[in-house]
Design a protein around this motif. Sequence first.
Motif, PDB file in Angstrom:
ATOM      1  N   SER A  28      25.820 -20.912 -23.065  1.00  0.00           N
ATOM      2  CA  SER A  28      24.376 -20.716 -22.917  1.00  0.00           C
ATOM      3  C   SER A  28      23.571 -21.947 -23.310  1.00  0.00           C
ATOM      4  O   SER A  28      22.496 -22.189 -22.755  1.00  0.00           O
ATOM      5  CB  SER A  28      23.921 -19.505 -23.728  1.00  0.00           C
ATOM      6  OG  SER A  28      24.222 -19.684 -25.101  1.00  0.00           O
ATOM      7  N   ASP A  35      25.599 -17.778 -19.170  1.00  0.00           N
ATOM      8  CA  ASP A  35      25.670 -17.553 -20.613  1.00  0.00           C
ATOM      9  C   ASP A  35      27.103 -17.632 -21.108  1.00  0.00           C
ATOM     10  O   ASP A  35      27.344 -18.000 -22.246  1.00  0.00           O
ATOM     11  CB  ASP A  35      25.096 -16.177 -20.977  1.00  0.00           C
ATOM     12  CG  ASP A  35      23.600 -16.121 -20.748  1.00  0.00           C
ATOM     13  OD1 ASP A  35      22.914 -17.111 -21.070  1.00  0.00           O
ATOM     14  OD2 ASP A  35      23.109 -15.085 -20.254  1.00  0.00           O
ATOM     15  N   ASN A  84      25.198 -14.248 -14.869  1.00  0.00           N
ATOM     16  CA  ASN A  84      25.202 -14.950 -16.151  1.00  0.00           C
ATOM     17  C   ASN A  84      26.595 -15.072 -16.772  1.00  0.00           C
ATOM     18  O   ASN A  84      26.762 -15.720 -17.800  1.00  0.00           O
ATOM     19  CB  ASN A  84      24.224 -14.319 -17.140  1.00  0.00           C
ATOM     20  CG  ASN A  84      24.515 -12.868 -17.431  1.00  0.00           C
ATOM     21  OD1 ASN A  84      25.256 -12.222 -16.718  1.00  0.00           O
ATOM     22  ND2 ASN A  84      23.920 -12.367 -18.486  1.00  0.00           N
TER      23      ASN A  84
END
Length: 114
Positions: A28, A35, A84
Amino acid sequence: MELDALKAAVIDALEDIKAKDIQVLDVSKLSPLWDALIVASGDSNRQVKALANNVAVKMKELGVEVLSTEGEKYGEWVLVDLGNVVVHVMQPAVRQYYSLEQLWGGQKPVSTPR
């Protein structure tokens, strides 16, 4: 889906098909795109493809959008993009050669499977 729940679901899907050396990397602070990266190994191209497919199927069942998958044709390295979280499933020799864990900052994994 919350990030920790998503990572746990991916790990479960990988463990279902006996993935080896599952590592979760927190990226991240290194990339605005993701992330976490999850890296796992499979012993053969067939297992690598099965692992990646199982991740995609299980995520879809949970309502998680699979943005793309790459590398299914040869099965040496298959990437599953979940937004993510990006999952890399690789044969051991390919994983050693590319050393994603070192590439992404030389960091030690921040979490490992249960």
